[in-house]
Write a protein that holds these residues in place. Structure first.
Motif, mmCIF file in Angstrom:
data_model
loop_
_atom_site.group_PDB
_atom_site.id
_atom_site.type_symbol
_atom_site.label_atom_id
_atom_site.label_comp_id
_atom_site.label_asym_id
_atom_site.label_seq_id
_atom_site.Cartn_x
_atom_site.Cartn_y
_atom_site.Cartn_z
ATOM 1 N N LEU A 47 51.096 49.336 57.938
ATOM 2 C CA LEU A 47 52.538 49.359 58.176
ATOM 3 C C LEU A 47 53.375 49.541 56.912
ATOM 4 N N ILE A 48 52.961 48.972 55.797
ATOM 5 C CA ILE A 48 53.803 48.981 54.602
ATOM 6 C C ILE A 48 54.093 50.388 54.056
ATOM 7 N N PRO A 49 53.102 51.305 53.933
ATOM 8 C CA PRO A 49 53.435 52.646 53.415
ATOM 9 C C PRO A 49 54.510 53.344 54.244
ATOM 10 N N GLY A 50 54.398 53.266 55.559
ATOM 11 C CA GLY A 50 55.414 53.871 56.413
ATOM 12 C C GLY A 50 56.761 53.198 56.244
ATOM 13 N N ALA A 51 56.751 51.871 56.072
ATOM 14 C CA ALA A 51 58.006 51.133 55.898
ATOM 15 C C ALA A 51 58.740 51.589 54.643
ATOM 16 N N VAL A 119 59.644 53.624 61.193
ATOM 17 C CA VAL A 119 60.741 53.229 62.082
ATOM 18 C C VAL A 119 61.249 51.833 61.713
ATOM 19 N N ALA A 120 60.315 50.925 61.436
ATOM 20 C CA ALA A 120 60.696 49.563 61.044
ATOM 21 C C ALA A 120 61.495 49.591 59.741
ATOM 22 N N GLY A 121 61.080 50.401 58.778
ATOM 23 C CA GLY A 121 61.796 50.503 57.508
ATOM 24 C C GLY A 121 63.203 51.035 57.691
ATOM 25 N N ILE A 154 54.512 38.464 55.652
ATOM 26 C CA ILE A 154 54.257 39.303 54.484
ATOM 27 C C ILE A 154 54.879 40.699 54.651
ATOM 28 N N LEU A 155 54.937 41.192 55.876
ATOM 29 C CA LEU A 155 55.570 42.483 56.111
ATOM 30 C C LEU A 155 57.065 42.409 55.818
ATOM 31 N N TYR A 156 57.718 41.360 56.317
ATOM 32 C CA TYR A 156 59.147 41.193 56.047
ATOM 33 C C TYR A 156 59.398 41.032 54.549
ATOM 34 N N PHE A 157 58.491 40.306 53.868
ATOM 35 C CA PHE A 157 58.654 40.086 52.433
ATOM 36 C C PHE A 157 58.674 41.421 51.687
ATOM 37 N N PHE A 158 57.704 42.278 51.939
ATOM 38 C CA PHE A 158 57.629 43.542 51.225
ATOM 39 C C PHE A 158 58.775 44.484 51.615
ATOM 40 N N ILE A 159 59.125 44.482 52.887
ATOM 41 C CA ILE A 159 60.236 45.333 53.328
ATOM 42 C C ILE A 159 61.543 44.898 52.670
#
Length: 225
Positions: A47-51, A119-121, A154-159
């Motif tokens: 998920l992170i690269p796309g974000a 999309v999330a990003g 962790i996803l929210y943190f990086f975003i």
């Protein structure tokens, strides 16, 4: 998921977006201690690269996007997912009454994570609304309560970390925003502690139901208010 649209009814949207970012990031930092290394690594890397791509794209349209249109799109997607996931869960239980839903997880491919991450990003950068998108991706995988929450943390943190220089570049952080953020920070820790306690008290089935209810309610709110 619902704080930003609620605040936006009483304050300028850009002001709300700027205020919420440091508060959300503070929540992520505090939550790390409770869920350290309990996240699902594969989902994070998918998920992170796309974000990051989504955040970069959204930074070019942040000044021109219509908040109202964006909220309605997110709300419609959130409601649709909640209904479809509820129907899917009911169907599985009807066919296999003694089987837990977690025994029928969905496994996504890498490109799914890239697209949903982008999309999330975009949604997160424009309205801090990555939540419904990430929930749509993680919930059907039946990761378990703590793994689910740890992965979202962790996803929210990086975003949110990636969004900070973007917001600085756009001049969204003002002196008033910084002062107001500092005044609200003490309440962030209290909210995290309550969330950790509630997460440990619910079964996985009830936890999924609560997430879906909140997701649907958020979608309705975005669609009509």
């Amino acid at each position: 998921m619902i704080v930003v649209p609620l605040f936006a009814q009483f304050r300028p949207a850009r002001n709300v977006v700027a205020l919420m970012l440091p508060l959300l990031f503070s929540t992520d930092v505090i939550s790390f201690g409770h869920y350290w290394k309990q996240w699902h690594r594969k989902n994070v890397w998918q998920l992170i690269p796309g974000a990051v791509i989504g955040i970069v794209l959204a930074s070019f349209i942040l000044k021109d996007i219509s908040d109202d249109h964006l909220k309605k799109v997110i709300g419609g997607i959130a409601c649709l997912f909640a209904v479809l996931e509820f129907i899917r869960s009911k169907r599985i239980r009807r066919q296999n009454p003694d089987t837990e839903i977690r025994d029928n997880p969905i496994r996504f491919k890498t490109w799914h994570g890239l697209v949903l991450g982008a999309v999330a990003g975009i949604f997160s950068t424009l309205a801090h609304m990555a939540g419904p998108v990430i929930v749509m991706y993680l919930l059907p995988q039946r990761l378990g309560n703590r793994t689910f929450v740890a992965t979202t943390t962790i996803l929210y943190f990086f975003i949110n970390l990636t969004k900070i220089p973007v917001y600085i570049q756009l001049g969204l952080f003002t002196t008033e925003i910084i002062i107001e953020t500092l005044a609200l920070l003490p309440f962030i820790g209290l909210g995290v502690q309550v969330g950790v306690y509630l997460n440990s008290k619910f079964s996985e089935r009830n936890f999924s139901r609560i997430v879906l209810i909140v997701l649907f309610a958020t979608g309705i709110h975005l669609l009509f208010w």
